[in-house]
Design a protein around this motif. Structure first.
Motif, PDB file in Angstrom:
ATOM      1  N   ARG A 111      -4.283   0.685 -29.781  1.00  9.26           N
ATOM      2  CA  ARG A 111      -3.738   0.642 -31.145  1.00  9.26           C
ATOM      3  C   ARG A 111      -4.864   0.632 -32.173  1.00  9.26           C
ATOM      4  O   ARG A 111      -5.837  -0.126 -32.057  1.00  9.26           O
ATOM      5  N   ARG A 112      -4.729   1.491 -33.177  1.00  7.83           N
ATOM      6  CA  ARG A 112      -5.689   1.536 -34.266  1.00  7.83           C
ATOM      7  C   ARG A 112      -5.331   0.512 -35.337  1.00  7.83           C
ATOM      8  O   ARG A 112      -4.265  -0.111 -35.304  1.00  7.83           O
ATOM      9  N   ASP A 113      -6.213   0.347 -36.320  1.00  9.76           N
ATOM     10  CA  ASP A 113      -5.969  -0.616 -37.404  1.00  9.76           C
ATOM     11  C   ASP A 113      -4.751  -0.243 -38.234  1.00  9.76           C
ATOM     12  O   ASP A 113      -4.095  -1.108 -38.819  1.00  9.76           O
ATOM     13  N   ASP A 114      -4.424   1.068 -38.295  1.00  9.48           N
ATOM     14  CA  ASP A 114      -3.268   1.496 -39.082  1.00  9.48           C
ATOM     15  C   ASP A 114      -1.955   1.411 -38.308  1.00  9.48           C
ATOM     16  O   ASP A 114      -0.908   1.836 -38.798  1.00  9.48           O
TER      17      ASP A 114
END
Length: 208
Positions: A111-114
């Motif tokens: 999972r990315r920060d966004d």
């Protein structure tokens, strides 16, 4: 007192296993005897239990070395996927699944920060630069199965994963007894230590 000729001839360790290990060392394999291994946090192999058929410390180091640009979370997920319990699967299906991961890499999502996910591929073995891999042949490795604790003669680990199992037999054994005993020995770890067989690419029997 000098050793008897019978003792020398009968020694699998002296004239079968040791020469085989010497040959593997010539080919670039490191060797370690794990007969006295003690599972725990201070164990150099990283094993905290004999139920672990892989070597966590070497596997983690290989994943970091082969995937320097991937985040730590991806490597953790990859390690968990390739070493997860597959005892409920048919042995052939479990072996095929793990070998595909070893050959093609382990797909993971991070999972990315966004909030979105990146699809990443974690390499387990460098097939292009063989020297980049870690080759270790270990003698007398204790493995706990569901029913029994076993100690195979020799296990070949590539990047911490058990990829081959080698079994030696003394030359004085009659061929019929040799093949019968060997087949029984091969079958027993397969049944009682299925964790060991999941990532094994081949099993070898040698008799000088």
């Amino acid at each position: 007192m000098a050793p008897s000729l019978t003792g020398i001839v009968a020694s699998e360790d002296g004239i079968v296993e040791k020469p085989a290990l010497a040959l593997l060392r010539e080919l670039g394999w490191q060797h370690v005897d794990l007969h006295g291994e003690v599972p725990g946090s201070a164990n150099p192999t990283g094993r905290t239990s004999f139920q672990q058929a892989f070597l966590p410390a070497r596997l983690k180091a290989a994943l970091r070395r082969l995937n320097p640009n991937l985040p730590a979370e991806a490597l953790t997920r990859a390690e968990a996927e390739i070493t997860r319990d597959r005892s409920a699967m048919l042995p052939v299906a479990a072996n095929r699944e793990v070998l595909l991961l070893i050959r093609n890499g382990i797909p993971v999502q991070v999972r990315r920060d966004d909030g979105k996910f990146d699809d990443l591929l974690v390499r387990v073995i460098d097939w292009g630069a063989i020297a980049a891999n870690d080759f270790l042949v270990a003698s007398q490795v204790w493995i706990d199965g569901v029913l029994h604790r076993r100690r195979p003669d020799t296990i070949g680990f590539v990047n911490g994963l058990p990829c081959c199992w080698l079994n030696g037999r003394a030359p004085h054994c009659r061929w019929r007894m040799h093949t019968t005993t060997t087949c029984a020995t091969i079958a027993t770890p397969s049944r009682s230590c299925s964790r060991l067989m999941v990532s094994s690419s081949f099993r070898m029997v040698w008799k000088r």
